[in-house]
Design a protein around this motif. Structure first.
Motif, PDB file in Angstrom:
ATOM      1  N   ALA A  63      43.753  38.356  35.795  1.00  0.00           N
ATOM      2  CA  ALA A  63      43.244  38.669  36.847  1.00  0.00           C
ATOM      3  C   ALA A  63      41.876  39.056  36.398  1.00  0.00           C
ATOM      4  CB  ALA A  63      43.636  39.876  37.611  1.00  0.00           C
ATOM      5  N   PHE A  64      41.557  40.021  35.583  1.00  0.00           N
ATOM      6  CA  PHE A  64      40.256  40.029  34.764  1.00  0.00           C
ATOM      7  C   PHE A  64      39.489  39.176  34.675  1.00  0.00           C
ATOM      8  CE2 PHE A  64      37.506  41.175  31.259  1.00  0.00           C
ATOM      9  CZ  PHE A  64      36.574  42.158  31.802  1.00  0.00           C
ATOM     10  N   ASP A  66      39.729  36.060  35.568  1.00  0.00           N
ATOM     11  CA  ASP A  66      39.206  35.208  36.872  1.00  0.00           C
ATOM     12  C   ASP A  66      38.002  35.938  37.632  1.00  0.00           C
ATOM     13  OD1 ASP A  66      41.420  33.469  36.185  1.00  0.00           O
ATOM     14  OD2 ASP A  66      42.821  34.253  37.580  1.00  0.00           O
ATOM     15  N   GLU A  67      37.915  37.219  37.601  1.00  0.00           N
ATOM     16  CA  GLU A  67      37.066  38.056  38.262  1.00  0.00           C
ATOM     17  C   GLU A  67      35.636  37.903  37.635  1.00  0.00           C
ATOM     18  OE1 GLU A  67      35.624  40.653  41.125  1.00  0.00           O
ATOM     19  OE2 GLU A  67      37.416  39.508  41.094  1.00  0.00           O
ATOM     20  N   CYS A  68      35.783  37.639  36.187  1.00  0.00           N
ATOM     21  CA  CYS A  68      34.586  37.552  35.443  1.00  0.00           C
ATOM     22  C   CYS A  68      34.164  36.076  35.798  1.00  0.00           C
ATOM     23  CB  CYS A  68      34.737  37.663  34.050  1.00  0.00           C
ATOM     24  SG  CYS A  68      35.363  39.223  33.361  1.00  0.00           S
ATOM     25  N   GLU A  70      34.388  34.458  38.179  1.00  0.00           N
ATOM     26  CA  GLU A  70      33.912  34.313  39.668  1.00  0.00           C
ATOM     27  C   GLU A  70      32.847  34.957  39.849  1.00  0.00           C
ATOM     28  OE1 GLU A  70      34.711  36.564  44.048  1.00  0.00           O
ATOM     29  OE2 GLU A  70      36.416  36.281  42.858  1.00  0.00           O
ATOM     30  N   GLN A  71      32.311  36.038  39.102  1.00  0.00           N
ATOM     31  CA  GLN A  71      31.169  36.835  39.192  1.00  0.00           C
ATOM     32  C   GLN A  71      29.977  36.324  38.624  1.00  0.00           C
ATOM     33  OE1 GLN A  71      31.449  41.124  37.935  1.00  0.00           O
ATOM     34  NE2 GLN A  71      33.200  41.527  39.399  1.00  0.00           N
ATOM     35  N   VAL A 111      32.297  45.437  42.672  1.00  0.00           N
ATOM     36  CA  VAL A 111      33.374  44.834  41.844  1.00  0.00           C
ATOM     37  C   VAL A 111      34.634  45.619  42.265  1.00  0.00           C
ATOM     38  CG1 VAL A 111      34.101  45.209  39.684  1.00  0.00           C
ATOM     39  CG2 VAL A 111      31.832  44.791  39.979  1.00  0.00           C
TER      40      VAL A 111
END
Length: 111
Positions: A63-64, A66-68, A70-71, A111
């Protein structure tokens, strides 16, 4: 003109950097990140091998990451980070800048 890496010629340094960043991001997205957890245990000393605990990618890590990813696609945020780091670099270490920027994003609900 400078070459971007795969025979593509880009005149602008900014365009070249953006293109290279896009290539790097795509390579990371398609890489089997589980390989980052592989260790050749035979290369370890006996003492380290006895204490070695193998890890794997869990849901929180996925999840971390994937968020990276995306950002990293948020152009305005990336431009802001680049400008802020250039300015703050005169006064702070890169680690401190990263911590301040991450804290600011969380505080503002980004975030």
């Amino acid at each position: 003109m400078a070459e971007a890496g795969d025979g593509l010629y880009l005149r602008s340094n900014l365009a070249r950097r953006v293109y290279q960043r896009m290539q790097t991001d795509e390579r990371l997205r398609t890489t089997d990140l589980a390989k980052l957890y592989e260790v050749d245990e035979l290369a370890l000393t006996e003492e380290v091998r006895k204490r070695f605990v193998p890890l794997c990618m869990d849901e929180d890590t996925r999840a971390f990451l994937d968020e990276c990813f995306e950002q990293s696609d948020w152009l305005v945020t990336q431009v802001w980070h680049t400008l802020a780091k250039a300015f703050l670099g005169f006064f702070m270490t890169q680690t401190s800048i990263n911590g301040k920027m991450e804290g600011g994003l969380k505080k503002n609900g980004m975030v």
